[in-house]
Design a protein around this motif. Sequence first.
Motif: not given
Length: 600
Positions: A220-244
């Motif tokens: 889900d790259l919608g509001p939940a993802f937007a909220g996660y970005l606003a929360g401060g994590p600086a990186d992510d390794h859980e992407g599995t596709c180009e869109a991620d």
Amino acid sequence: MTNLPVSPWPDVAAELIATATGRRPADTVIKGGVWVNVHSREILPGHDIAITAGRIACVVPDAGYCTGPDTQIIEADGRYMVPGLCDAHMHIESGMLTPAEFARAVIPHGTTSMFTDPHEIANVLGLEGVRMMHDEALMQPVNIFTQMPSCAPSAPGMETTGHEITPEDVAEAMQWPGIIGLGEMMNFPGVSNADPKMLAEIAATQAVGKTVGGHYASPDLGPAFAGYLAGGPADDHEGTCEADAIARVRGGMRAMMRLGSAWYDVESQITAITEKGLDPRNFILCTDDCHSGTLVGDGHMNRVVRHAIACGCDPLVALQMATINTATHFGLEREIGSITPGRRADVILTSDLETLPVETVIARGRIVAENGECLVDCPHYDWPDAARCTVHMARDLTAEDFVVAAPDGANAVQANVIGVVENQAPTKALKFELPVTAGRVQATGEVCQIALVERHRATGGVINAFVSGFGYEGRMAMASTVAHDSHHMIVVGTDDEQMALAANRLGAVGGGITIWRDGEELALVDLPIAGLMSDAPASEVAAKADRMMQAMRDCGCTLNNAYMQHSLLALVVIPALRISDLGLVDVRSFEFIPVLESVS
């Protein structure tokens, strides 16, 4: 050879300047190589590297002016001089090795810096376990930076861990010398919903200017993802596709693309660079989880770089993603990640940039490996009994503990079944109709039984469910006390009696992995430290792991690195279905669901 810690730059700055200007001879000169400059993305033939006090003083066409009679000369002989490789996100425990033995295994592969999140041991031993890992890491001849685990439990209310990590623990650990930041923030719903505990941990990290690791395991790259970005994590390794990958970089994160023993997420995301043309400086390579067999047989970060190149990435870009990009992300660009003045003298000599044979490894200015052989001591921490006695079972289990009882009068049931996906961390949410015999639901065909056995508090609890995808045949069972992230005991099998035998065996040996068939143990990987690691040499652990993998194949499993899939079946922060000590979890909604859904 005694390990010497690298001196802080202020303590040796005058010496570095004296060497660079020719007023002081270098301790070591790497002579006549091809300088791979990851800052400018250039290949520059005919250069020397002058090293003083374990740091690079200068890189020049001819270092003869700062070479003295006692200067050690390392002949590059026209080979490429590449910065030591960095693993941006990893769990040492996944190698089934302690930090010392992990270092010994990866040094010959050119890994000179690691950013480790010991949240596996945190779930078993809490802050004290993290301290042990941190302390052994600082003893090593290469750079092992520790991220303070953030989520134990990974999903509060969904599982019970041996210990919990609190914001107070995080604040304390941020003062330790080897702590580089906060480990992956796996409780992504907590961040998106502004959970006070999660925000307190993030705030404690940002207050000291350190990096917050991310883990957003939702499509889900919608509001939940937007909220996660606003929360401060600086990186992510859980992407599995180009869109991620694109979404993370556009949102200000670094996209970490992983190639572990079982996670193949580079090829599906690297097209964001190779085809879409996004700025590669915001992408980083990592392993996440590599077991000992991969480390001994296939490599470590050198394997990841080669794979990225094979996926169409420019070799220099691939090297940037395994060196300077990582260093910059963690605020260490002036310390590691490049062959430039002032940095730690971590250098690989290789004859080819695409196949990347690691011929000589130099760390902190001295040769630490040549031609696949580690040449330095990797000291061990004195692990106490409390870290070696962590499998607590109330009693021996019997076949009856692994029975899934059917409702009265049922001839068949529809079950919710965990579906394993080869080479990926996510699972599927499947439904199967299963037969009932004598009041017991029977695993059949491609469906096996799975059980989670509580092992931290000796409650005697056993949760039973079903899993699909392993392809096991005959009367067999596999048990493991490596069960991310709560690290209870996971048992998968086709026969109740074999499951009991496997579980009791691990209780007797203090943890590890075991496989049984027809009343006989086919393989055992004993992991006495926290039920997660061995302090035996990597080659010995890898040999046991190889026998374990062969035993899985002998029982009918053809999945690539199926052990890694087994070990993640309790990871209640990656969709879709997982098992915990509290029940079957639908991670898409973070709700418990029944194992049996309907009856016929």
